[in-house]
Design an enzyme around this catalytic site. Structure first.
Site, PDB file in Angstrom:
ATOM      1  NE  ARG A 145       0.361   1.163   3.377  1.00  0.00           N
ATOM      2  CZ  ARG A 145       1.368   1.953   3.686  1.00  0.00           C
ATOM      3  NH1 ARG A 145       2.603   1.456   3.770  1.00  0.00           N
ATOM      4  NH2 ARG A 145       1.206   3.238   3.901  1.00  0.00           N
ATOM      5  N   GLY A 146       0.288   2.382  -0.156  1.00  0.00           N
ATOM      6  CA  GLY A 146       1.064   3.604  -0.314  1.00  0.00           C
ATOM      7  C   GLY A 146       1.108   3.942  -1.787  1.00  0.00           C
ATOM      8  CB  ALA A 147       0.146   7.016  -3.619  1.00  0.00           C
ATOM      9  CD  GLN A 170      -2.677   2.154   7.069  1.00  0.00           C
ATOM     10  OE1 GLN A 170      -3.244   2.398   8.142  1.00  0.00           O
ATOM     11  NE2 GLN A 170      -3.325   2.045   5.937  1.00  0.00           N
ATOM     12  CG  ASP A 204      -3.283   7.714  -0.926  1.00  0.00           C
ATOM     13  OD1 ASP A 204      -3.133   8.140   0.232  1.00  0.00           O
ATOM     14  OD2 ASP A 204      -2.972   6.557  -1.266  1.00  0.00           O
TER      15      ASP A 204
END
Lengths: 349, 349
Positions: A45-47, A194, A235
């Protein structure tokens, strides 16, 4: 160095972030559909991280696509669509897919086998560029962190959210490497933790002091004067500077403004979406409420009581002190500044 | 009706709120020290509930104290101190202990055996009065809830936080009973999950629509226009109207102000502490950070990373639209209004 993303000759390799910090397990994924599922299920995850992952997945998929040029391009487009559909809010997915697809279309006359090589090279270049971008962004941002500054961050915009080094945590790392005795307050970031799981793990890994707080404590700590600066990732950033980021970011921004605390957003230019005029146009992913009320496989709320799970929110640009990119720090009015760094970013590709 | 507190001839009976909503287990406690430990460990929580519990515990303890009047009063004072030390922020503990001790001192000339009877009667009266107070408070507050209003609440200020009916949720119940199609958004309220576990359970019990959200979602939902009114309880209200309540309440109040949403505090006059001029003088309980990072017996954050756990915060009165008490709704300027309802409350004793 923390390596959330890697590859072999025929696989994309992902550190399973669902299991951190308890276990470090790497998964080898061999199809675009496996990668799309991993993105959807938050293995990665994480843009920036899901952008790089999508590029590597397309390059891998290219080896399986037909040798006929038209069929190849059509297959690549379909695979790209399946990846971008995995998560709607982060623009880096479609940015990365677009970059790979454009390269293929541009060079298809050289033959499919040559395109396959190029995509492999390009996706790995994007991986390395992402780390370099974060280091540059970190250097720009470090100057904004007060000496011995106490940094509040929300979610994880760290090495684990990128190919490496991180965006918001890249700024923290650059400040720390420059001798600034920074410390981090990590919002635990419900429901996926997170902050408590990933940001805390990264900061411990690098020896940067870090204290976990519940998301509900930030206001109280600001009121007490215990927070000097807020730095978060993004994001998607609209042309006007509105910032979509992990749910809860907006609340932190309102609180920062209330207390006169600078609120910085650290993101590569690939997160800026000039096609989107304002945050109102950014799609907000709605996830399953069970992810909120089921914790460690145990249901917290009574059976039959539902939960909402908007996964992101939008912070209006008026609450953003500055946006830190690899091409410099952008302040209001954002339209002009963001267009400028995007131009620099596009020419750097 | 939900009954969090009860008694037998020789025990205080508490519904173990740590196990809800999964299991309904009642504990029988036979000494003040057992009750103090139960209060400290959150078997019972909520300012009015721990006040009533302390009164019942003192009446129970009185049966064990010496028959000598001086020794009896001294023993009662010491037992009271052990109870009030259990949790420092909620003023209802010392309010209840003070009421029991004053009654004993005032009537000691009648003999210890008669005092024991009186304390038993008084503590049970306080139990029944608390429920009546909440019903009165609920009636006053219900008029403030918009038709089909979507009410955000933080923590649990419900039947479980009182002898019964609840304060903030008492207002919701009164509105619902009056035919208002209210619905509740319950902040899950980390780290003890009072919202996800207790408020959701109570609302389901009464058939009032309820959706759980993470504490970080309130701002986003306000921004979207999905919240009409905020109603919370209180652990202590200063003479100037500053409100100490569960950590995270202050953030909700700032967000409510940002969005022009009314922010109501529902509390009995026993929660108002006129001895305290402002919130700055209210002691904020600091609990063990392990309660933040250990969830369902599993550590969320990496070993070695600590957490902060201020259990309460203070909302300045300028952010409070009104305080709903059993003697009416108090608005700014709060000093005068709060003194007035306290006078009415004292004469009602």
């Amino acid at each position: 160095m923390i390596k959330p993303i890697g590859w072999t000759d025929d696989a994309v390799v992902l550190l399973d972030q669902r299991l951190l910090p308890g276990r470090e397990v790497y998964l080898e994924l061999r199809t675009v559909d496996e990668v799309a599922a991993a993105i959807r299920d938050l293995v990665v995850r994480g843009a920036p991280a899901i952008g790089v992952t999508a590029a590597l997945a397309l390059a891998m998929e290219a080896d399986q696509l037909p040798d006929d040029p038209d069929e190849f391009l059509r297959g690549l487009a379909e695979a790209g669509d399946r990846l971008t559909a995995a998560r709607p809010t982060a623009v880096n997915l479609s940015w990365a897919v677009g970059r790979i697809r454009r390269l293929a279309a541009r060079t298809i006359a050289d033959g499919v086998e040559r395109v396959r090589e190029r995509l492999r090279e390009e996706s790995r270049l994007m991986y390395h560029q992402d780390i370099e971008i974060n280091r540059a962004l970190g250097r720009h941002g470090a100057a904004l962190v007060p000496v011995a500054g106490r940094v509040l961050t929300h979610c994880n915009a760290g090495a684990l959210a990128t190919a490496g080094y991180g965006t918001a945590l890249g700024v923290v790392r650059a400040a720390f490497e420059g001798g600034n005795a920074v410390s981090v307050l990590a919002d635990e970031t419900r429901p996926f933790w997170q902050g408590a799981r990933l940001t805390a793990w990264e900061m411990q890994h690098d020896g940067i002091p870090c204290t976990v707080i519940t998301d509900s404590m930030a206001g109280h700590l600001m009121q007490r004067g215990d927070i000097d600066v807020v730095i978060v990732g993004a994001d998607r950033i609209a042309a006007n500077g509105d910032v979509a980021n992990k749910i809860g970011t907006y609340s932190v921004a309102v609180l920062a403004r209330e207390h006169g605390i600078p609120f910085y957003v650290a993101a590569p230019t690939s997160t800026i979406d000039l096609q989107v005029a304002s945050g109102a146009e950014i799609p907000i992913e709605q996830r399953n409420g069970d992810e909120v009320v089921i914790v460690n496989h145990q249901r917290i709320a009574p059976a039959g009581v539902g939960a909402a799970y908007p996964a992101f929110d939008v912070t209006p640009s008026r609450l953003v002190t500055a946006i830190i990119t690899e091409h410099g720090v952008v302040r209001a009015p954002f339209e002009e500044g963001l267009a400028g760094v995007c131009l620099a970013g596009a020419s750097a590709e």
